[in-house]
Design an enzyme around this catalytic site. Structure first.
Site, mmCIF file in Angstrom:
data_model
loop_
_atom_site.group_PDB
_atom_site.id
_atom_site.type_symbol
_atom_site.label_atom_id
_atom_site.label_comp_id
_atom_site.label_asym_id
_atom_site.label_seq_id
_atom_site.Cartn_x
_atom_site.Cartn_y
_atom_site.Cartn_z
ATOM 1 N N GLY A 16 0.701 -1.104 0.453
ATOM 2 C CA GLY A 16 -0.025 -0.007 -0.482
ATOM 3 C C GLY A 16 0.811 1.342 -0.340
ATOM 4 O O GLY A 16 0.585 2.282 -0.985
ATOM 5 N N CYS A 43 3.555 -9.237 2.465
ATOM 6 C CA CYS A 43 3.439 -10.068 1.629
ATOM 7 C C CYS A 43 4.012 -10.276 0.627
ATOM 8 O O CYS A 43 4.675 -11.321 0.352
ATOM 9 C CB CYS A 43 2.516 -8.813 0.579
ATOM 10 N N CYS A 48 2.423 -13.867 1.382
ATOM 11 C CA CYS A 48 1.408 -14.704 1.463
ATOM 12 C C CYS A 48 2.431 -14.904 0.008
ATOM 13 O O CYS A 48 2.673 -16.411 -0.603
ATOM 14 C CB CYS A 48 0.596 -13.995 0.226
ATOM 15 N N LYS A 51 5.143 -17.690 0.754
ATOM 16 C CA LYS A 51 4.281 -18.969 1.574
ATOM 17 C C LYS A 51 4.275 -19.209 0.239
ATOM 18 O O LYS A 51 3.730 -20.646 0.053
ATOM 19 C CB LYS A 51 3.694 -18.462 2.160
ATOM 20 N N GLY A 175 -3.382 -21.997 17.124
ATOM 21 C CA GLY A 175 -4.058 -21.012 15.643
ATOM 22 C C GLY A 175 -4.644 -22.229 14.345
ATOM 23 O O GLY A 175 -4.286 -23.027 14.260
ATOM 24 N N ALA A 176 -6.173 -21.634 14.098
ATOM 25 C CA ALA A 176 -5.751 -21.743 13.405
ATOM 26 C C ALA A 176 -7.204 -21.207 12.064
ATOM 27 O O ALA A 176 -8.350 -21.536 11.203
ATOM 28 C CB ALA A 176 -7.601 -22.987 13.918
ATOM 29 N N TYR A 178 -6.148 -18.833 8.743
ATOM 30 C CA TYR A 178 -5.965 -19.592 7.449
ATOM 31 C C TYR A 178 -3.999 -19.222 7.463
ATOM 32 O O TYR A 178 -3.742 -19.602 6.863
ATOM 33 C CB TYR A 178 -5.867 -18.185 6.176
ATOM 34 N N GLU A 182 -2.776 -23.092 6.674
ATOM 35 C CA GLU A 182 -1.668 -22.240 4.961
ATOM 36 C C GLU A 182 -0.226 -23.579 6.048
ATOM 37 O O GLU A 182 0.144 -24.559 4.697
ATOM 38 C CB GLU A 182 -1.365 -21.274 4.387
ATOM 39 N N ARG A 205 -12.352 -19.169 10.750
ATOM 40 C CA ARG A 205 -13.370 -18.175 11.259
ATOM 41 C C ARG A 205 -13.818 -17.395 10.174
ATOM 42 O O ARG A 205 -13.214 -16.499 9.783
ATOM 43 C CB ARG A 205 -13.408 -17.820 12.683
ATOM 44 N N ASP A 304 -3.470 -2.805 6.387
ATOM 45 C CA ASP A 304 -3.337 -4.109 7.417
ATOM 46 C C ASP A 304 -3.309 -2.840 8.923
ATOM 47 O O ASP A 304 -3.851 -3.165 9.527
ATOM 48 C CB ASP A 304 -2.492 -5.330 7.644
ATOM 49 N N THR A 312 -2.957 -7.955 0.148
ATOM 50 C CA THR A 312 -2.801 -7.055 -0.091
ATOM 51 C C THR A 312 -3.148 -7.077 -1.447
ATOM 52 O O THR A 312 -2.940 -5.573 -1.853
ATOM 53 C CB THR A 312 -0.971 -7.785 -0.615
ATOM 54 N N HIS A 437 -15.777 -28.088 -21.208
ATOM 55 C CA HIS A 437 -15.194 -29.509 -20.204
ATOM 56 C C HIS A 437 -14.480 -30.387 -21.373
ATOM 57 O O HIS A 437 -13.760 -30.331 -22.630
ATOM 58 C CB HIS A 437 -17.159 -30.880 -21.173
ATOM 59 N N GLU A 442 -16.300 -26.370 -14.820
ATOM 60 C CA GLU A 442 -17.331 -25.860 -15.560
ATOM 61 C C GLU A 442 -18.097 -26.584 -14.992
ATOM 62 O O GLU A 442 -19.874 -26.310 -15.205
ATOM 63 C CB GLU A 442 -17.353 -27.322 -16.573
#
Length: 448
Positions: A16, A43, A48, A51, A175-176, A178, A182, A205, A304, A312, A437, A442
């Protein structure tokens, strides 16, 4: 001549801040950016991007396993953590250099030291030098939050995980959200025994409940263990270097690394915002209006460090909107409606718009279309994992309120589909589109 040293002084050279700085400079402003670490922000440097590269690297374990059924054979494949780690860090260096060149090419001055605010127009650098700016933009981002308990200093966060000297065979993740899931997928795929510990029994969550349940089932079948309602009591180091992890109501766990991924908080401590009369929120976030302005007319904030959407691409749009508004004479706001997001878990999930629960609470009368299928890629695999796509529509108009999916390449598919949701298209518009297809995508036009 200006009464100030700079037209704009940006504190923080993340996505940013860099966008705001270069765009403001392109409008003719004299701009400086202060950064105490490296240019690129969370990031690029410790988030990100590196990662996602680890995610790519970990996917080869699954691909090599499935390759035999596709006619390929490999002798004694092995994983080399230092090689992957060093390649990832090398790419971080490359991106850091590109960000620096971007600022340089736009005439933005880089100040590689910590900066704090001394008043509405005042900035003090770590070296002791003081400068002034007509406008100050705070874009320092967030920082991992580590709960306080005995031995918490023995834990690592997502900041340090990219620099591990050795690959840990036993990993406990606190923790649970993202970030936790990941990294749980990365370590699990690369051969570590992973235990996810959470204070509640809810993972991810804010994401659609059906997708959360599906991810929980799949990751458990892949060998990831979960311990819910388990606050940490203490962590102690053994003589051999391993860690004893004590949880409330559980037998101790043994780990080589404990990764804390219990959330991130705005990095506003000691920034001096109070000298400009700015009162922070309880979580340290900077309150701003729709134009990113704080309660002080000369100070703005994006990314953030505020309490808006912590992504990001959102920070980049906020930086662009700020520069257009303040220096381009084009008042611009950011539309936070229907922002797509993804979790690069294994398998990944992605969503845009309202979840089923949110849609029912907001609209009441909705209809949910879904497809529960086994991805073609998994037919030759020994994993009986199934994908799940959900389309949430308003009744009786059929307008799509939300789209949520879990399965291989879900984030890549969602990006294009998010355009349809953002545009307010209907279920009939999806039905009118001919399927491509064979593909997983699809399923989006075949939902029933």
């Amino acid at each position: 001549m200006s009464d100030y040293d700079y037209d704009l002084f940006v504190i923080g050279a993340g996505s940013g801040g860099v966008r705001a700085a270069r765009v403001a400079a392109s409008y003719g402003a004299k701009v400086a950016v202060a950064e105490e670490h490296r240019v690129g922000g969370t990031c690029v440097i410790r988030g990100c991007v590196p990662k996602k590269l680890l995610v790519y690297g970990s996917h080869f374990a699954e691909d090599l396993e499935d390759a035999a059924n596709y006619g390929w054979s490999f002798e004694n494949p092995r994983f080399d953590w230092p090689r992957l780690r060093d390649h990832v860090l090398s790419d971080v260096d490359r991106l850091n250099g590109l960000y620096e060149k971007t600022l340089e090419s736009h005439g933005v001055e880089r100040v590689m030291e910590r900066a704090t605010i001394t008043g509405p127009h005042g900035i003090k650098l770590a070296s002791g030098k003081e400068v002034t700016a007509k406008t100050i933009l705070v874009a320092v981002g967030g920082w991992p939050f580590v709960p306080e308990f005995e031995g918490s200093d023995l834990c690592i966060t997502s900041n340090e995980v990219f620099h591990l000297k050795e690959f840990p065979k036993r990993v406990v993740i606190a923790g649970a959200g993202y970030i936790a899931l990941e990294f749980a997928g990365i370590f699990n795929a690369l051969g570590a025994h992973v235990t996810v510990v959470n204070r509640s029994n809810v993972i991810l969550r804010g994401y659609d409940e059906s997708l959360r349940d599906r991810l929980l089932q799949i990751t458990m079948s892949r060998g990831i263990e979960y311990k819910f309602h388990c606050p940490f009591q203490k962590i102690a180091r053994r003589e051999d270097g391993a860690l004893d992890v004590h949880l409330e109501g559980q037998d101790p766990l043994i780990a080589d690394q404990v990764l804390v991924a219990t959330g991130r908080r705005p990095k506003t401590d000691g920034l001096g915002l109070e000298t400009a009369g700015i009162q922070l929120k309880d979580n340290g976030a900077i309150p701003v209006d729709e134009y990113a302005k704080t309660s002080c007319d000369s100070i703005y904030a994006v990314g953030d460090v505020t309490d808006r959407i912590q992504l990001t691409p959102v920070a980049i749009r906020e930086g662009q909107a700020f520069a257009d508004t303040v220096f381009g004479d084009k008042p611009t706001t950011v539309d936070y409606d229907c922002v797509p997001s993804a979790v690069f878990s294994q398998p990944p999930l992605a969503g845009v718009g309202l979840t089923e629960g949110e849609a029912r609470n907001t609209y009441g009368n909705i209809k949910v279309y879904s497809s529960d299928f086994r991805p073609m890629k998994n037919v030759f695999a020994e994993r009986a994992e199934r994908g799940l796509y959900k389309l949430i529509c308003e009744e009786p108009t059929g307008r799509v309120l939300g789209l949520h999916m879990i399965g291989p390449d879900a984030p890549e598919i969602l990006q294009a589909a998010a355009i349809a949701v953002k545009a307010g298209l209907t279920k009939q518009d999806f039905d009118n589109t001919v399927a491509l297809h064979p593909s997983m995508a699809e399923e989006l036009v075949l939902l029933r």
